[in-house]
Design an enzyme around this catalytic site. Structure first.
Site, PDB file in Angstrom:
ATOM      1  N   ASP A 208       0.734  -1.217   0.030  1.00 40.09           N
ATOM      2  CA  ASP A 208      -0.038   0.099  -0.021  1.00 40.09           C
ATOM      3  C   ASP A 208       1.011   1.185   0.038  1.00 40.09           C
ATOM      4  OD1 ASP A 208      -1.766   2.053   0.407  1.00 40.09           O
ATOM      5  OD2 ASP A 208      -2.596   1.207   2.203  1.00 40.09           O
TER       6      ASP A 208
ATOM      7  N   ASN B  55       3.252   3.120 -10.713  1.00 39.26           N
ATOM      8  CA  ASN B  55       2.063   3.386 -11.299  1.00 39.26           C
ATOM      9  C   ASN B  55       0.809   4.008 -10.398  1.00 39.26           C
ATOM     10  OD1 ASN B  55      -0.255   2.482 -13.471  1.00 39.26           O
ATOM     11  ND2 ASN B  55      -0.626   1.291 -11.841  1.00 39.26           N
TER      12      ASN B  55
ATOM     13  N   SER C  56       1.007  12.931 -15.710  1.00 39.22           N
ATOM     14  CA  SER C  56      -0.131  12.999 -16.374  1.00 39.22           C
ATOM     15  C   SER C  56       0.036  14.279 -17.229  1.00 39.22           C
ATOM     16  CB  SER C  56      -1.464  13.169 -15.547  1.00 39.22           C
ATOM     17  OG  SER C  56      -2.485  13.552 -16.280  1.00 39.22           O
TER      18      SER C  56
ATOM     19  N   ALA D  25      -5.750  19.448  -7.055  1.00 38.46           N
ATOM     20  CA  ALA D  25      -4.931  18.447  -5.964  1.00 38.46           C
ATOM     21  C   ALA D  25      -4.141  17.461  -6.837  1.00 38.46           C
ATOM     22  CB  ALA D  25      -5.812  17.631  -5.238  1.00 38.46           C
ATOM     23  N   TYR D  26      -4.798  16.958  -8.132  1.00 38.43           N
ATOM     24  CA  TYR D  26      -4.253  16.141  -8.729  1.00 38.43           C
ATOM     25  C   TYR D  26      -3.204  16.671  -9.641  1.00 38.43           C
ATOM     26  CZ  TYR D  26      -3.920  12.425 -12.351  1.00 38.43           C
ATOM     27  OH  TYR D  26      -3.541  11.116 -13.287  1.00 38.43           O
TER      28      TYR D  26
ATOM     29  N   LYS E  79       0.709  15.789  -9.703  1.00 33.50           N
ATOM     30  CA  LYS E  79       1.724  15.220 -10.734  1.00 33.50           C
ATOM     31  C   LYS E  79       2.837  16.264 -11.251  1.00 33.50           C
ATOM     32  CE  LYS E  79      -0.491  11.539 -11.277  1.00 33.50           C
ATOM     33  NZ  LYS E  79       0.342  10.200 -11.070  1.00 33.50           N
TER      34      LYS E  79
ATOM     35  N   VAL F 255      -7.255   7.096 -20.445  1.00 32.45           N
ATOM     36  CA  VAL F 255      -7.166   5.656 -20.758  1.00 32.45           C
ATOM     37  C   VAL F 255      -8.430   5.294 -20.121  1.00 32.45           C
ATOM     38  CG1 VAL F 255      -6.178   3.543 -20.485  1.00 32.45           C
ATOM     39  CG2 VAL F 255      -4.697   5.570 -20.679  1.00 32.45           C
TER      40      VAL F 255
ATOM     41  N   THR G 151     -10.071   3.432 -17.965  1.00 32.82           N
ATOM     42  CA  THR G 151      -9.800   2.654 -16.751  1.00 32.82           C
ATOM     43  C   THR G 151     -10.758   3.170 -15.794  1.00 32.82           C
ATOM     44  OG1 THR G 151      -8.407   4.277 -15.903  1.00 32.82           O
ATOM     45  CG2 THR G 151      -7.174   2.500 -17.097  1.00 32.82           C
TER      46      THR G 151
END
Length: 238
Positions: A61, A88, A146, A160-161, A165, A194, A196
């Site tokens: 984790d 990943n 990304s 935040a993302y 990144k 993608v 997912t």
């Protein structure tokens, strides 16, 4: 490659991570599925076994430093080395499903959780595997970043993302510079949009397409690049 390399892939029980494991296995690399939930990792391994592949599985984790230490130690116990690390595992929790927050109103808890998974996890993974790579004189580290983290094309939303990144890209360049142009290569890549659980059904790329550049970077020969950001095997701006 003249000898079998061992690759540890985080968040590899599904999506892009699972496809990276699949493609590496087909190239003759010994992949290790690192999964937060061991049962899910084992089910993913069983799926690949039906395709003639034999990945190993460890519980790991990336949000938990002790789990990282134990998971990496277990991976090393299996094969005695880790040649390739693919960071990943990642999360996106400040998108439309969470109300599409902006910098103005994004909860600190979301930023903290995103950074824990997307940047602190990769940092600790690198710190855990780097001594082994230095000892054997070989390493390939691939950070799944990304386009949303590109400063050159930075937009609004997903604060935040995006920040996490961009920080992962900083980690990539800093480590590559620290190591120099030697036997350990460190690169970041953008898989694109993608299909997912994260990308959703409207995404334009398959997991196979999303994994391809990561696999290429994971298996670079000695003349390959380090300290770069790539999409579709081509360098892109930071």
């Amino acid at each position: 490659m003249a000898e079998t390399r061992v690759a540890l892939v985080t968040g590899a029980n599904r999506g892009i991570g699972l496809e990276i494991v699949r493609q590496l296995g087909r190239l003759g690399v010994m992949p290790i599925i690192a999964s937060r939930e061991l049962d899910k990792g084992k089910r993913a391994a069983e799926q690949l076994a039906s395709e003639g592949l034999e990945p190993a599985v460890v519980q790991l984790d990336v949000d938990d430093p002790q789990s990282i230490a134990t998971g990496v130690a277990n991976a090393k116990d299996l094969f005695g080395r880790i040649d390739i690390l693919v960071n990943n595992a990642g999360i996106l929790i400040d998108g439309p499903s969470s109300g599409a927050p902006t910098v103005e109103n994004v909860p600190l808890s979301i930023v903290q959780q995103t950074f824990t998974t997307n940047i602190f996890g990769p940092l600790l993974m690198i710190q855990a595997v780097l001594p082994t790579m230095k000892e054997i004189g070989y390493g390939r580290i691939v950070n799944l970043s990304s386009g949303l983290g590109q400063l050159s094309e930075m937009g609004g939303g997903y604060p935040a993302y995006r920040m996490s990144k961009a920080a992962l890209n900083t980690l990539t360049r800093t480590l590559a510079s620290d190591l120099g142009h030697g036997d350990i290569k460190v690169n970041a890549m953008c898989p694109g949009w993608v299909k997912t659980d994260m990308g959703g059904p409207e995404a334009t790329r398959s997991p196979e397409e999303g994994a391809e550049t990561a696999v290429w970077l994971a298996t670079l020969d000695d003349s390959g690049p380090t300290g770069g950001f790539f999409r579709d095997k081509k360098q892109i701006a930071w």
